[in-house]
Design a protein around this motif. Structure first.
Motif, PDB file in Angstrom:
ATOM      1  N   LYS A  23      -6.440  -4.473   3.643  1.00 50.03           N
ATOM      2  CA  LYS A  23      -5.130  -3.914   3.287  1.00 50.03           C
ATOM      3  C   LYS A  23      -5.232  -2.412   3.026  1.00 50.03           C
ATOM      4  CE  LYS A  23      -1.399  -6.640   1.306  1.00 50.03           C
ATOM      5  NZ  LYS A  23      -0.516  -6.372   2.309  1.00 50.03           N
ATOM      6  N   ASP A  24      -6.295  -2.031   2.300  1.00 46.88           N
ATOM      7  CA  ASP A  24      -6.495  -0.601   2.010  1.00 46.88           C
ATOM      8  C   ASP A  24      -6.727   0.171   3.291  1.00 46.88           C
ATOM      9  OD1 ASP A  24      -6.270  -1.064  -0.640  1.00 46.88           O
ATOM     10  OD2 ASP A  24      -8.435  -1.166  -1.011  1.00 46.88           O
ATOM     11  N   LEU A  25      -7.528  -0.416   4.181  1.00 42.65           N
ATOM     12  CA  LEU A  25      -7.851   0.284   5.431  1.00 42.65           C
ATOM     13  C   LEU A  25      -6.597   0.442   6.306  1.00 42.65           C
ATOM     14  CD1 LEU A  25     -10.475   1.479   6.766  1.00 42.65           C
ATOM     15  CD2 LEU A  25     -10.362  -0.496   8.283  1.00 42.65           C
ATOM     16  N   ARG A  26      -5.763  -0.588   6.340  1.00 40.78           N
ATOM     17  CA  ARG A  26      -4.498  -0.505   7.093  1.00 40.78           C
ATOM     18  C   ARG A  26      -3.658   0.660   6.598  1.00 40.78           C
ATOM     19  NH1 ARG A  26      -1.968  -6.451   6.291  1.00 40.78           N
ATOM     20  NH2 ARG A  26      -3.471  -7.615   7.497  1.00 40.78           N
ATOM     21  N   ARG A  27      -3.512   0.716   5.271  1.00 40.47           N
ATOM     22  CA  ARG A  27      -2.687   1.764   4.673  1.00 40.47           C
ATOM     23  C   ARG A  27      -3.288   3.137   4.982  1.00 40.47           C
ATOM     24  NH1 ARG A  27      -2.732   0.103  -0.664  1.00 40.47           N
ATOM     25  NH2 ARG A  27      -1.869  -1.863   0.053  1.00 40.47           N
ATOM     26  N   TRP A  28      -4.601   3.193   4.862  1.00 38.78           N
ATOM     27  CA  TRP A  28      -5.313   4.455   5.117  1.00 38.78           C
ATOM     28  C   TRP A  28      -5.084   4.910   6.561  1.00 38.78           C
ATOM     29  CZ3 TRP A  28      -9.356   5.510   8.542  1.00 38.78           C
ATOM     30  CH2 TRP A  28      -9.950   6.765   8.372  1.00 38.78           C
ATOM     31  N   LEU A  29      -5.244   3.953   7.496  1.00 43.92           N
ATOM     32  CA  LEU A  29      -5.121   4.304   8.910  1.00 43.92           C
ATOM     33  C   LEU A  29      -3.697   4.760   9.241  1.00 43.92           C
ATOM     34  CD1 LEU A  29      -7.051   4.168  11.412  1.00 43.92           C
ATOM     35  CD2 LEU A  29      -5.775   2.148  12.075  1.00 43.92           C
ATOM     36  N   LYS A  30      -2.738   4.069   8.677  1.00 49.15           N
ATOM     37  CA  LYS A  30      -1.332   4.446   8.918  1.00 49.15           C
ATOM     38  C   LYS A  30      -1.066   5.871   8.423  1.00 49.15           C
ATOM     39  CE  LYS A  30       3.405   2.950   7.828  1.00 49.15           C
ATOM     40  NZ  LYS A  30       3.957   3.104   9.168  1.00 49.15           N
ATOM     41  N   GLU A  31      -1.529   6.159   7.201  1.00 52.36           N
ATOM     42  CA  GLU A  31      -1.325   7.500   6.633  1.00 52.36           C
ATOM     43  C   GLU A  31      -2.001   8.562   7.480  1.00 52.36           C
ATOM     44  OE1 GLU A  31      -1.260   6.166   1.992  1.00 52.36           O
ATOM     45  OE2 GLU A  31      -2.675   7.737   2.581  1.00 52.36           O
ATOM     46  N   MET A  32      -3.226   8.229   7.911  1.00 58.60           N
ATOM     47  CA  MET A  32      -4.026   9.174   8.690  1.00 58.60           C
ATOM     48  C   MET A  32      -3.336   9.491  10.028  1.00 58.60           C
ATOM     49  SD  MET A  32      -6.759  10.714   8.155  1.00 58.60           S
ATOM     50  CE  MET A  32      -7.465   9.914   6.808  1.00 58.60           C
ATOM     51  N   ILE A  33      -2.879   8.449  10.703  1.00 52.75           N
ATOM     52  CA  ILE A  33      -2.230   8.635  12.007  1.00 52.75           C
ATOM     53  C   ILE A  33      -0.926   9.409  11.842  1.00 52.75           C
ATOM     54  CG2 ILE A  33      -1.058   7.387  13.873  1.00 52.75           C
ATOM     55  CD1 ILE A  33      -3.371   5.338  13.762  1.00 52.75           C
ATOM     56  N   GLU A  34      -0.193   9.106  10.769  1.00 57.96           N
ATOM     57  CA  GLU A  34       1.060   9.830  10.531  1.00 57.96           C
ATOM     58  C   GLU A  34       0.788  11.309  10.261  1.00 57.96           C
ATOM     59  OE1 GLU A  34       3.048   7.511   7.554  1.00 57.96           O
ATOM     60  OE2 GLU A  34       3.810   6.125   9.100  1.00 57.96           O
ATOM     61  N   LYS A  35      -0.255  11.548   9.465  1.00 55.60           N
ATOM     62  CA  LYS A  35      -0.619  12.927   9.136  1.00 55.60           C
ATOM     63  C   LYS A  35      -0.995  13.706  10.404  1.00 55.60           C
ATOM     64  CE  LYS A  35      -4.498  14.494   6.654  1.00 55.60           C
ATOM     65  NZ  LYS A  35      -5.407  14.188   5.554  1.00 55.60           N
ATOM     66  N   LEU A  36      -1.752  13.046  11.286  1.00 54.26           N
ATOM     67  CA  LEU A  36      -2.204  13.709  12.506  1.00 54.26           C
ATOM     68  C   LEU A  36      -1.100  13.772  13.562  1.00 54.26           C
ATOM     69  CD1 LEU A  36      -5.650  11.902  12.754  1.00 54.26           C
ATOM     70  CD2 LEU A  36      -5.327  14.322  12.245  1.00 54.26           C
ATOM     71  N   GLY A  37      -0.127  12.884  13.456  1.00 53.66           N
ATOM     72  CA  GLY A  37       0.978  12.854  14.424  1.00 53.66           C
ATOM     73  C   GLY A  37       0.551  12.440  15.818  1.00 53.66           C
TER      74      GLY A  37
END
Ligand code: ADP
Length: 237
Positions: A169-183
């Motif tokens: 769950k943490d990794l999912r959230r992390w990946l989503k944030e990361m991808i959004e940040k990078l666009g």
């Protein structure tokens, strides 16, 4: 449209893995390919990457027709389910691998690896080997490695499947944030509805080689367009 698959067909033997697939994805979106096992999700990802070739139809990335363009020239980064890190290379060399192939200088590689280690929260761990990392850390390295060649599109095949349920769950959230940040425009394969709904901006629902529906999770749950989709999403409620 940033990514477009037009009338794609792909057959393995007698098995139709893609049956007239049409998909359009806008730049910067995080999209999940969601469907039962064997419904053709990975085949779509592999054709987009150029690891497999469609029998007919056209694929466009950033408006450019990429049929016949080899994998290394498609501007794609790949994250696999089981990390696929090189076990005998340390974290630094795993991340640097694609850059070395592209003949970057040592200084360029050093600064890029440092930047990526910082980005994925693994600063100082460059000398570790994959077996000295947790599953979540390994997947962060795989993510950094995929970004090292500065891809325009990120493809992730069941990126959380091999991760311990506790940290998934943490990794999912992390990946989503990361991808959004990078666009960065990203497509990930999953058969897990909760995961798809939690992570993705849009879902592409597949069944028996066909795309059944494309839309935001809210659209799809409110207005399932086919009997298959209604049943598929109903099953988990
Ligand atoms: P999914 O990712 O939805 O589980 P896949 O795209 O991996 O589905 O595969 C759909 C089907 O296509 C598989 O069940 C398999 O029978 C077939 N297939 C996929 N790749 C190959 C291949 N390289 N050779 C033969 N058959 C394949």
């Amino acid at each position: 449209m940033y990514i477009k698959l037009e009338n794609i067909n792909k057959t393995f033997g007698n098995f139709k893995a893609s049956n007239n697939v049409n998909i359009e994805i806008e730049k910067g979106k995080l999209v999940a390919l969601l469907g039962p096992s064997g419904s053709g999700k990975t085949t779509i990802l592999r054709m987009l990457a150029g690891l497999e070739h469609q029998d007919s139809g056209d694929i466009y990335i950033d408006g450019k027709l990429v049929n016949g363009i080899p994998v290394q020239d498609r501007g794609i980064g790949f994250v696999f389910q089981s990390y696929a890190l090189f076990p005998y290379l340390n974290v630094y060399d795993n991340i640097a691998y694609g850059m070395k192939i592209r003949k970057k200088t040592k200084d360029e590689i050093d600064s890029k690896v440092e930047e990526l280690l910082e980005l994925v929260g693994l600063k100082g761990l460059g000398k570790r080997f994959p077996d000295q990392l947790s599953g979540g850390q390994r997947q962060r390295v795989a993510f950094a490695r995929a970004l090292a060649t500065e891809p325009q599109v990120l493809l992730l095949d069941e990126p959380f499947a091999a991760i311990d349920a506790k940290v998934r769950k943490d990794l999912r959230r992390w990946l989503k944030e990361m991808i959004e940040k990078l666009g960065i425009t990203s497509i990930f394969v999953t058969h897990d509805q909760d995961e798809a709904v939690e992570v993705a901006d849009e879902l592409i629902i597949t069944n028996e080689g066909k795309v059944e529906q494309i839309g935001t999770p809210v659209d799809i749950y409110r207005n399932p367009k086919t009997a298959f989709v209604a049943q598929f999403i109903g099953d988990s409620v």
